[in-house]
Motif scaffolding. Sequence first.
Motif, PDB file in Angstrom:
ATOM      1  N   MET A 190     -53.260 -36.115 -32.227  1.00 33.03           N
ATOM      2  CA  MET A 190     -53.521 -35.025 -31.281  1.00 33.03           C
ATOM      3  C   MET A 190     -52.216 -34.521 -30.657  1.00 33.03           C
ATOM      4  O   MET A 190     -52.086 -33.336 -30.387  1.00 33.03           O
ATOM      5  CB  MET A 190     -54.513 -35.451 -30.199  1.00 33.03           C
ATOM      6  N   LEU A 191     -51.244 -35.404 -30.461  1.00 32.85           N
ATOM      7  CA  LEU A 191     -49.937 -34.956 -29.970  1.00 32.85           C
ATOM      8  C   LEU A 191     -49.280 -34.052 -31.005  1.00 32.85           C
ATOM      9  O   LEU A 191     -48.711 -33.011 -30.660  1.00 32.85           O
ATOM     10  CB  LEU A 191     -49.037 -36.150 -29.642  1.00 32.85           C
ATOM     11  N   ASP A 192     -49.370 -34.419 -32.275  1.00 29.39           N
ATOM     12  CA  ASP A 192     -48.832 -33.552 -33.331  1.00 29.39           C
ATOM     13  C   ASP A 192     -49.519 -32.193 -33.310  1.00 29.39           C
ATOM     14  O   ASP A 192     -48.871 -31.151 -33.423  1.00 29.39           O
ATOM     15  CB  ASP A 192     -49.007 -34.196 -34.703  1.00 29.39           C
ATOM     16  N   ILE A 193     -50.843 -32.198 -33.159  1.00 29.01           N
ATOM     17  CA  ILE A 193     -51.603 -30.942 -33.104  1.00 29.01           C
ATOM     18  C   ILE A 193     -51.117 -30.090 -31.942  1.00 29.01           C
ATOM     19  O   ILE A 193     -50.856 -28.883 -32.097  1.00 29.01           O
ATOM     20  CB  ILE A 193     -53.115 -31.228 -33.011  1.00 29.01           C
ATOM     21  N   LEU A 194     -50.972 -30.688 -30.763  1.00 29.53           N
ATOM     22  CA  LEU A 194     -50.509 -29.938 -29.593  1.00 29.53           C
ATOM     23  C   LEU A 194     -49.109 -29.393 -29.807  1.00 29.53           C
ATOM     24  O   LEU A 194     -48.834 -28.226 -29.530  1.00 29.53           O
ATOM     25  CB  LEU A 194     -50.559 -30.812 -28.340  1.00 29.53           C
ATOM     26  N   ASN A 195     -48.211 -30.217 -30.300  1.00 32.62           N
ATOM     27  CA  ASN A 195     -46.832 -29.756 -30.515  1.00 32.62           C
ATOM     28  C   ASN A 195     -46.763 -28.635 -31.543  1.00 32.62           C
ATOM     29  O   ASN A 195     -46.042 -27.654 -31.353  1.00 32.62           O
ATOM     30  CB  ASN A 195     -45.931 -30.927 -30.911  1.00 32.62           C
ATOM     31  N   ILE A 196     -47.512 -28.742 -32.628  1.00 37.01           N
ATOM     32  CA  ILE A 196     -47.524 -27.678 -33.640  1.00 37.01           C
ATOM     33  C   ILE A 196     -48.063 -26.389 -33.040  1.00 37.01           C
ATOM     34  O   ILE A 196     -47.480 -25.314 -33.208  1.00 37.01           O
ATOM     35  CB  ILE A 196     -48.333 -28.100 -34.886  1.00 37.01           C
ATOM     36  N   ALA A 197     -49.172 -26.490 -32.317  1.00 35.94           N
ATOM     37  CA  ALA A 197     -49.765 -25.293 -31.699  1.00 35.94           C
ATOM     38  C   ALA A 197     -48.809 -24.672 -30.691  1.00 35.94           C
ATOM     39  O   ALA A 197     -48.654 -23.445 -30.641  1.00 35.94           O
ATOM     40  CB  ALA A 197     -51.095 -25.654 -31.036  1.00 35.94           C
ATOM     41  N   ASP A 198     -48.156 -25.492 -29.890  1.00 38.44           N
ATOM     42  CA  ASP A 198     -47.237 -24.995 -28.864  1.00 38.44           C
ATOM     43  C   ASP A 198     -46.016 -24.331 -29.491  1.00 38.44           C
ATOM     44  O   ASP A 198     -45.612 -23.238 -29.083  1.00 38.44           O
ATOM     45  CB  ASP A 198     -46.816 -26.163 -27.968  1.00 38.44           C
ATOM     46  N   ILE A 199     -45.444 -24.970 -30.502  1.00 33.90           N
ATOM     47  CA  ILE A 199     -44.248 -24.427 -31.152  1.00 33.90           C
ATOM     48  C   ILE A 199     -44.561 -23.124 -31.881  1.00 33.90           C
ATOM     49  O   ILE A 199     -43.743 -22.208 -31.894  1.00 33.90           O
ATOM     50  CB  ILE A 199     -43.643 -25.460 -32.121  1.00 33.90           C
ATOM     51  N   THR A 200     -45.732 -23.005 -32.474  1.00 35.25           N
ATOM     52  CA  THR A 200     -46.065 -21.830 -33.290  1.00 35.25           C
ATOM     53  C   THR A 200     -46.818 -20.757 -32.512  1.00 35.25           C
ATOM     54  O   THR A 200     -47.468 -19.899 -33.098  1.00 35.25           O
ATOM     55  CB  THR A 200     -46.857 -22.239 -34.550  1.00 35.25           C
ATOM     56  N   THR A 201     -46.701 -20.799 -31.182  1.00 35.63           N
ATOM     57  CA  THR A 201     -47.299 -19.775 -30.330  1.00 35.63           C
ATOM     58  C   THR A 201     -46.241 -19.273 -29.360  1.00 35.63           C
ATOM     59  O   THR A 201     -45.719 -20.041 -28.555  1.00 35.63           O
ATOM     60  CB  THR A 201     -48.504 -20.339 -29.547  1.00 35.63           C
ATOM     61  N   MET A 202     -45.931 -17.989 -29.434  1.00 37.36           N
ATOM     62  CA  MET A 202     -44.933 -17.387 -28.540  1.00 37.36           C
ATOM     63  C   MET A 202     -45.461 -17.344 -27.111  1.00 37.36           C
ATOM     64  O   MET A 202     -46.652 -17.539 -26.859  1.00 37.36           O
ATOM     65  CB  MET A 202     -44.607 -15.962 -28.988  1.00 37.36           C
ATOM     66  N   GLN A 203     -44.587 -17.036 -26.172  1.00 36.35           N
ATOM     67  CA  GLN A 203     -44.966 -16.974 -24.765  1.00 36.35           C
ATOM     68  C   GLN A 203     -46.076 -15.966 -24.507  1.00 36.35           C
ATOM     69  O   GLN A 203     -46.912 -16.193 -23.649  1.00 36.35           O
ATOM     70  CB  GLN A 203     -43.744 -16.662 -23.898  1.00 36.35           C
ATOM     71  N   GLY A 204     -46.125 -14.876 -25.248  1.00 29.37           N
ATOM     72  CA  GLY A 204     -47.170 -13.880 -25.057  1.00 29.37           C
ATOM     73  C   GLY A 204     -48.441 -14.170 -25.830  1.00 29.37           C
ATOM     74  O   GLY A 204     -49.403 -13.411 -25.764  1.00 29.37           O
ATOM     75  N   GLY A 205     -48.465 -15.272 -26.573  1.00 28.04           N
ATOM     76  CA  GLY A 205     -49.662 -15.669 -27.295  1.00 28.04           C
ATOM     77  C   GLY A 205     -49.640 -15.389 -28.785  1.00 28.04           C
ATOM     78  O   GLY A 205     -50.523 -15.836 -29.510  1.00 28.04           O
ATOM     79  N   GLN A 206     -48.642 -14.675 -29.288  1.00 30.11           N
ATOM     80  CA  GLN A 206     -48.585 -14.352 -30.711  1.00 30.11           C
ATOM     81  C   GLN A 206     -48.222 -15.600 -31.522  1.00 30.11           C
ATOM     82  O   GLN A 206     -47.371 -16.370 -31.126  1.00 30.11           O
ATOM     83  CB  GLN A 206     -47.536 -13.260 -30.994  1.00 30.11           C
ATOM     84  N   TYR A 207     -48.889 -15.735 -32.671  1.00 34.35           N
ATOM     85  CA  TYR A 207     -48.517 -16.814 -33.584  1.00 34.35           C
ATOM     86  C   TYR A 207     -47.152 -16.504 -34.185  1.00 34.35           C
ATOM     87  O   TYR A 207     -46.780 -15.348 -34.355  1.00 34.35           O
ATOM     88  CB  TYR A 207     -49.534 -16.968 -34.711  1.00 34.35           C
ATOM     89  N   CYS A 208     -46.395 -17.555 -34.507  1.00 33.25           N
ATOM     90  CA  CYS A 208     -45.063 -17.391 -35.068  1.00 33.25           C
ATOM     91  C   CYS A 208     -44.725 -18.620 -35.896  1.00 33.25           C
ATOM     92  O   CYS A 208     -45.411 -19.633 -35.845  1.00 33.25           O
ATOM     93  CB  CYS A 208     -44.035 -17.214 -33.952  1.00 33.25           C
ATOM     94  N   THR A 209     -43.645 -18.520 -36.646  1.00 40.59           N
ATOM     95  CA  THR A 209     -43.128 -19.693 -37.343  1.00 40.59           C
ATOM     96  C   THR A 209     -42.270 -20.488 -36.373  1.00 40.59           C
ATOM     97  O   THR A 209     -41.861 -19.976 -35.317  1.00 40.59           O
ATOM     98  CB  THR A 209     -42.271 -19.289 -38.559  1.00 40.59           C
TER      99      THR A 209
END
Length: 166
Positions: free
Chosen positions: A114-133
């Motif tokens: 679940m920590l991996d899931i959170l970190n992946i989601a956090d890293i791949t989401t920009m401050q405005g909410g857009q998905y990113c690499t």
Amino acid sequence: MIVKERVDHIVWVARRCAELAKERGYDKSAQQQAFLMGWNHDIGYEYSIGEEHAGEGAAMIQASLGYMSEKEYPGAVNAIRTLNFVYWREIKVHGYPKDHPNRIIDGKPYESEMLDILNIADITTMQGGQYCTAQERLDDLIRRGYLPESEKYRNMLQLCKELKLV
């Protein structure tokens, strides 16, 4: 204080956490917990800034679960207690690579899927909410003034490598 761009980020991280949990075969209950984990991952920004937000958010959640005095966080306590929220540790250590002192719980680096899931989601989401690499997010840190030598940039880069995102 949590600003609108942060709220957009929080909403999309929460949704991405639930999606990732579903993709990894978690049941509906775990997907809902993953959503709540993402929803609460930046809650600490309401009372702190920068790197301190993760520990502050975890402390608020711990308080709501009875780990700390309700006097410290009176507004958040009852709201989260009713959820029986289990992922406060993930919130406390998210954003830190394995070798970072803030990732240590009970004398060793904390790890969970679940920590991996959170970190992946956090890293791949920009401050405005857009998905990113992950690379786009690293580039965004530079645009926001975090040089590659900065601790924040180095932490994110190392975490991206650990998660095999770059």
